[in-house]
Design a protein around this motif. Structure first.
Motif, PDB file in Angstrom:
ATOM      1  N   ILE A  88       0.596  -6.250   3.640  1.00 31.94           N
ATOM      2  CA  ILE A  88      -0.406  -5.104   3.535  1.00 31.94           C
ATOM      3  C   ILE A  88      -0.394  -4.128   4.686  1.00 31.94           C
ATOM      4  O   ILE A  88      -0.163  -2.956   4.742  1.00 31.94           O
ATOM      5  CB  ILE A  88      -1.848  -5.273   3.506  1.00 31.94           C
ATOM      6  N   MET A  89      -0.294  -4.751   6.016  1.00 29.25           N
ATOM      7  CA  MET A  89      -0.373  -4.079   7.313  1.00 29.25           C
ATOM      8  C   MET A  89       0.986  -3.131   7.441  1.00 29.25           C
ATOM      9  O   MET A  89       0.850  -2.108   7.806  1.00 29.25           O
ATOM     10  CB  MET A  89      -0.573  -4.975   8.221  1.00 29.25           C
ATOM     11  N   ILE A  90       1.961  -3.890   6.844  1.00 24.84           N
ATOM     12  CA  ILE A  90       3.543  -2.931   7.404  1.00 24.84           C
ATOM     13  C   ILE A  90       3.419  -2.058   6.316  1.00 24.84           C
ATOM     14  O   ILE A  90       4.034  -0.720   6.563  1.00 24.84           O
ATOM     15  CB  ILE A  90       4.642  -3.977   7.234  1.00 24.84           C
TER      16      ILE A  90
ATOM     17  N   LEU B 217       0.885  -1.136  -0.014  1.00 20.95           N
ATOM     18  CA  LEU B 217       0.036   0.072   0.124  1.00 20.95           C
ATOM     19  C   LEU B 217       1.009   1.261  -0.011  1.00 20.95           C
ATOM     20  O   LEU B 217       0.323   2.360  -0.038  1.00 20.95           O
ATOM     21  CB  LEU B 217      -1.038   0.065   1.120  1.00 20.95           C
TER      22      LEU B 217
ATOM     23  N   LEU C 163       1.119  -0.262   4.694  1.00 17.53           N
ATOM     24  CA  LEU C 163      -0.053   0.748   5.252  1.00 17.53           C
ATOM     25  C   LEU C 163       0.596   1.440   6.230  1.00 17.53           C
ATOM     26  O   LEU C 163       0.577   2.672   6.234  1.00 17.53           O
ATOM     27  CB  LEU C 163      -1.380   0.023   5.627  1.00 17.53           C
ATOM     28  N   ALA C 164       1.271   0.825   7.369  1.00 17.93           N
ATOM     29  CA  ALA C 164       1.957   1.558   8.282  1.00 17.93           C
ATOM     30  C   ALA C 164       2.901   2.532   7.975  1.00 17.93           C
ATOM     31  O   ALA C 164       2.944   3.631   8.242  1.00 17.93           O
ATOM     32  CB  ALA C 164       2.482   0.462   9.505  1.00 17.93           C
ATOM     33  N   VAL C 165       3.763   1.943   7.201  1.00 24.29           N
ATOM     34  CA  VAL C 165       4.777   2.955   6.623  1.00 24.29           C
ATOM     35  C   VAL C 165       4.307   4.236   5.916  1.00 24.29           C
ATOM     36  O   VAL C 165       4.466   5.119   6.276  1.00 24.29           O
ATOM     37  CB  VAL C 165       5.843   2.058   5.463  1.00 24.29           C
TER      38      VAL C 165
ATOM     39  N   TRP D  48      12.461  -3.858   1.491  1.00 24.49           N
ATOM     40  CA  TRP D  48      13.558  -4.696   2.252  1.00 24.49           C
ATOM     41  C   TRP D  48      13.004  -4.892   3.664  1.00 24.49           C
ATOM     42  O   TRP D  48      13.046  -5.821   4.451  1.00 24.49           O
ATOM     43  CB  TRP D  48      14.843  -3.888   2.541  1.00 24.49           C
ATOM     44  N   LEU D  49      11.932  -3.829   4.175  1.00 26.02           N
ATOM     45  CA  LEU D  49      11.393  -3.967   5.260  1.00 26.02           C
ATOM     46  C   LEU D  49      10.397  -4.957   5.437  1.00 26.02           C
ATOM     47  O   LEU D  49      10.101  -5.798   6.157  1.00 26.02           O
ATOM     48  CB  LEU D  49      10.867  -2.647   5.715  1.00 26.02           C
TER      49      LEU D  49
ATOM     50  N   ARG E  67      10.175  -9.356   4.611  1.00 23.59           N
ATOM     51  CA  ARG E  67      10.466 -10.259   5.899  1.00 23.59           C
ATOM     52  C   ARG E  67       9.144 -10.753   6.324  1.00 23.59           C
ATOM     53  O   ARG E  67       9.008 -11.562   7.072  1.00 23.59           O
ATOM     54  CB  ARG E  67      11.052  -9.376   6.961  1.00 23.59           C
ATOM     55  N   THR E  68       8.167 -10.284   5.728  1.00 18.72           N
ATOM     56  CA  THR E  68       6.929 -10.670   6.080  1.00 18.72           C
ATOM     57  C   THR E  68       6.265 -11.120   4.840  1.00 18.72           C
ATOM     58  O   THR E  68       6.537 -10.714   3.524  1.00 18.72           O
ATOM     59  CB  THR E  68       5.856  -9.670   6.731  1.00 18.72           C
TER      60      THR E  68
ATOM     61  N   TYR F  99       0.407  -9.646   6.363  1.00 19.03           N
ATOM     62  CA  TYR F  99       1.348  -8.911   6.934  1.00 19.03           C
ATOM     63  C   TYR F  99       1.983  -7.656   6.223  1.00 19.03           C
ATOM     64  O   TYR F  99       2.336  -6.642   6.630  1.00 19.03           O
ATOM     65  CB  TYR F  99       2.578  -9.789   7.612  1.00 19.03           C
TER      66      TYR F  99
END
Lengths: 370, 315
Positions: free
Chosen positions: A162-164, A101, A166-168, A151-152, A155-156, A160
């Motif tokens: 989507i969530m990460i 996202l 979105l958070a970024v 890169w971040l 790892r997922t 996961y």
């Protein structure tokens, strides 16, 4: 989540892709005696081109000739610029199985860097360098940012990701909103205009349309090429079963990060176009609603084919501009949310999926009659 | 990770924090402890909302991105109930029930028909959140709805050591957070339904095979998870305020809390909420324009060393 579960999720969900892409394989049946290999390849390429491709290409080329400047700029150019950003998501989601996202944020990084290194309405912050220097730096920085996001998040897996992402993306939005020394806070940058090159002012509807069209066509064919390259095929293999590809000796993580980097290139160019189109970049351009809108357009068009994002973008832009006539302007989100829900619930492959279903139904009907 | 490496990492991460704490206490004792308390009370709100999110994910693998909208819904319902009746406790209960009901409808009418299709469920929750946010904007307008605390929680508690006075309502938040945590623990560990939920988290197929009505367990869990979001919304209506856009803020907080703490773990949600709440408040108090960067650094650090979160287990 285990690889098997992930595969199941992808097969069942929106990522049901690529099955149809290899369907028109018997292109090799073009046999011309006495042709050199190069000529033969050329001919087999020609055999792929169907009437609808020619019609669409002619239409998009001739479009500004008969459309009004409003239709050329607001509908045509905007759809192409947006489509390019969304293409980066469908490339990642469709062939890589990674729904990110943060693609709009990557596009936003490009837009912000363009405004910071180039010229804008904020001379205190902007460096005022020539447009091509600023654009190059913007693309490079955006690719670096996109690669970092990749890169971040590699790892997922699956949701996961989507969530990460979105958070970024939301974190980047808040950074732009809070920071005044670099990102100029809530105001953002106004008056980031497309340049004038060789006497052609790219702020005018028709030149800008052709600029966007050139970039969009370039992106489209680049994605088509990458998907057929060994890299693209390895990426699809990783999507289908990462563990097996790892056992075969492919560097899974490296392939995924590289996919993010390539997607960032597409998003960055789309971001430059979109910033020029709007003439400004503000935190709102990278806000949550835009992060989600990119996903909506991708799902609307369908992840199966690189034409999907552009179809989705056209529908989205048309709705955005003409939904006012149907109902209240304020209720655009309701319309687009409803359309999105309907597509997700009833046609997971998007508008392309509907087209494919209709086509196969027509073919079976015709077959039944004869 | 060997024991030595663990110590080294604890030192690398812990010593700067310790140094900062010493400096903070030495520099301005009162500011430091007030900030700490503010952080813990914010963490309490985050925990209440995120525990529902993580409960639903743990059992159903459903990332409910409409969780923020349920929070907002609970907040608005609580606001109007409190205005109409004047009872804060009633507002809390109705906010919980309203969100739980909507959650129940979502589970029974939509998600039941797409079990196992995680990505599609996530897309549906995105669509739902857009529609719900716009409907709420339509009905209650974009103006700020700020609920006032009930009379018995108004005003400060005086004569505290160091920090002198502190808001009663914020202290009550800490208490509520702890109560919710204990109740959830009791529910999950001491009741039959809780046992089923824990069994379902470990192995859904096996739970169904033992003759448990999995659909019922799913519906109950979804209702409780959604209800916790609504409950948090009523609290948030007093502590923060209710405007369109808060749903996304809380959703982001939930996401970070469960990513840091580990998906599906209620204890993880408590740890994640504490870290995020404290980090966010300290960031705002000491470096206002970069507070988001702290959140982000935490996210990166956790993902770099524990990709599944602090208490996350391979799913």
């Amino acid at each position: 989540m285990s690889a098997a579960q992930w595969r199941h999720a992808m097969n069942a969900g929106a990522g049901r892709l690529a099955m149809g892409r290899r369907a028109p394989a018997p292109a090799a049946t073009v046999r011309v005696p006495g042709a050199t290999p190069a000529e033969r390849r050329y001919l087999s390429l020609l055999a792929h081109i169907k009437a609808r491709h020619v019609v669409v290409l002619l239409f998009v080329l001739a479009y500004p000739m008969f459309a009004t400047p409003f239709l050329t700029y607001q509908i045509g150019a905007q759809s192409l610029a947006l489509g390019l950003i969304v293409l980066s998501l469908t490339f990642l989601g469709g062939s890589g199985g990674m729904i990110s996202l943060a693609q709009m944020s990557v596009a936003g990084v490009a837009g912000y860097m363009l405004a910071i290194f180039g010229s804008s309405g904020e001379p205190a912050i902007s460096f005022g360098w020539p447009w091509w220097v600023a654009a190059t730096i913007a693309v490079v920085i955006a690719i670096a940012a996109g690669t970092a996001v990749g890169w971040l998040s590699v790892r997922t897996e699956g949701i996961y990701t989507i969530m990460i992402t979105l958070a970024v993306g939301v974190a980047f939005y808040h950074l732009c909103l809070q920071n005044y020394s670099i990102f100029n806070g809530f105001q953002g940058f106004q008056r980031v205009y497309a340049p004038t090159i060789l006497g052609i002012n790219f702020r005018d509807p028709m030149p800008f349309y052709y600029l966007a069209l050139g970039c969009a066509l370039g992106g489209y064919f680049l994605v088509k090429y990458v998907l057929r390259s060994p890299f693209g095929i390895a990426l699809e293999g990783i999507r289908n079963n990462a563990r097996r590809m790892n056992a075969l000796g492919f560097a899974v993580t490296a392939h995924r990060v590289a996919a993010y980097a390539f997607a960032a290139l597409l998003a960055a160019i789309g971001g430059l176009l979109f910033t020029w189109y709007n003439g400004l970049i503000t935190p709102n351009s990278v806000g949550t609603s835009w992060l989600i809108n990119v996903l909506i357009i991708a799902i609307l068009g369908g992840l199966r084919h690189p034409i999907g994002p552009f179809i989705g973008a056209i529908v989205f832009v048309l709705l955005q501009n003409f939904a006012i006539d149907l109902i209240d302007r304020e209720r655009f989100n309701l319309v687009i949310g409803g359309v999105f829900l309907a597509i997700v619930l009833f046609s997971p492959d998007g508008l392309i999926g509907i087209w494919a279903t209709v086509k196969s139904k027509l073919i079976t009907q015709r077959g039944g009659k004869s | 990770m060997t024991r030595n490496a663990r110590w080294i990492w604890a030192a690398v991460l812990g010593l700067p924090l310790l140094a900062f704490a010493c400096w903070g206490i030495w520099d301005n004792e009162r500011l430091f402890f007030v900030t700490l308390l503010n952080g813990l009370t914010l963490a309490s709100l985050y925990f209440i909302v995120a525990s529902g999110f993580t409960l639903v994910f743990g059992l159903m693998r459903n990332v409910n991105l409409a969780h923020g909208s349920l929070y907002l819904l609970g907040g608005y319902v609580g606001y109007f109930v409190a205005e109409w009746s004047g009872y804060y406790v009633l507002a809390l209960a109705v906010g919980f029930l309203a969100a739980a009901l909507v959650g129940l409808v979502m589970q029974v009418a939509v998600f039941r028909f797409m079990q196992g299709e995680e990505l599609r469920q996530t897309m549906v929750t995105i669509g739902l959140s857009i529609v719900m946010a716009d409907l709420m904007l339509w009905i209650v307008s974009a103006q700020v709805h700020q609920m006032s605390a009930p009379d018995w929680l108004l005003g400060p508690i005086r004569d505290l050591p160091i920090i002198r006075a502190y808001s009663k309502f914020r202290i009550s938040l800490l208490v509520i957070g702890v109560i919710i945590g204990v109740l959830l623990w009791l529910f999950l560990n001491r009741t039959r339904v809780g046992m089923m939920i824990r069994a379902g988290v470990d192995d859904r197929a096996m739970l169904a095979a033992t003759g448990v009505n999995v659909n019922l367990v799913f519906a109950i869990t979804f209702a409780i998870g959604a209800g916790l979001a609504g409950f948090g919304g009523v609290i948030g209506a007093v502590e923060l305020s209710m405007v369109p856009g808060e749903d996304v803020r809380l959703l982001l907080a939930c996401l970070i809390v469960v990513i840091v703490g580990g998906m599906g773990s209620v204890v993880g949600a408590a740890i994640g909420a504490t870290i995020l709440g404290v980090a966010e408040t300290f960031g705002l108090a000491y470096t206002p324009t970069y507070s988001v960067v702290f959140t982000f650094v935490i996210l990166v650090l956790v993902l770099a060393f524990r990709p599944r979160g602090i208490l996350g287990r391979p799913a």
